[in-house]
Design an enzyme around this catalytic site. Sequence first.
Site: not given
Length: 312
Positions: A136, A139-140
């Site tokens: 992701c 997200c990261d």
Amino acid sequence: MSDTIHNTVIIGSGPAGYTAAIYAARANMAPILYTGKEPGGQLMITTDVENYPGYPKGVMGPQMMDDFRDQAARFGTKINYELISKVDFSGPVHKLWTESGAEVQAHSVIISTGASAKWLGLPSETRLMNKGVSACAVCDGFFFKGMEVAVVGAGDTAAEEASYLAKLCPKVHMLVRRDEMRASKIMQKRVMNTENIIIHWNTETREVIGTDEVEGVRVINNKTQEVTDIPVKAFFVAIGHKPNTDIFKDWLDMDGAGYLKTVPGTTRTKVEGVFASGDAQDNVYRQAVTAAGTGCMAALDAERYLTEKEII
Ligand code: NDP
């Protein structure tokens, strides 16, 4: 065990599940929805959604799912932030169990469990998971701002992730195992026209390098057999998805990849009162809008079923 037999239990909280909930709640079916482990589903790990009608300026995936949830809740859907981990579809009343062991009974069940990201299956990938290995970028990606990163895959997801990362990172290495990409033409064009995305064609991942954190990726060119180490701080896997249908395998028909089979033109499965919608049953379109469409169909099919059985 509670004695209550719910009219409709919806499993899953992506566009299909929440749309089914909106329709079921508005039809007075008093639906109960179990979100699963990742409330909101795959769109929670997407950036801009530009192709969902009604959002002319685009919308962030998580925002869109908040909107879906709020709309489902507004009409009285009871939302449980739990995972359904077992089902029994042998009787006229369907039984489901939450991960904590609670039994839930329902006259009708709408499956909207979606699909999950696939992994390469390398031991180094597992070892370095969340230490630079991620599925992701949204997200990261931020953690690797200013650093070189790699993305494996060549579909729309990989192209989207690479484009997102290119705004944060000086260099994004895209590892493509063939000499062409599966991504849509517009997405291919976007990555090819982005200066800091370097596409490595015919390239497979041998190993993610690093002990406590990602330090690089060892790749092999499958035409020349040349092995190269690319120094990167993060390795994003974007190679497709697997439908989340394992708990249904003893009860429902599915294809070789695990997508649930439904009667064409409907969301009916082979079990009376059990309906399937969204990416759990669609291996062709797999879009938020098509998932929402089949979620709507599932609620209407369930309503018809409950009416025929004189349950509502
Ligand atoms: P896809 O199945 O479309 O693509 C998977 C990619 O991963 C392929 O390029 C495949 O390579 C590659 N791959 C698979 N296994 C490996 C492996 N072991 N090693 C290296 N590469 C591998 O999945 P996506 O998640 O990209 O997309 C799924 C669906 O969602 C598609 O229909 C897509 O159009 C849609 N989508 C739409 C978006 C949008 O409209 N904004 C955004 C994201 C997805 P190969 O081609 O060689 O098989």
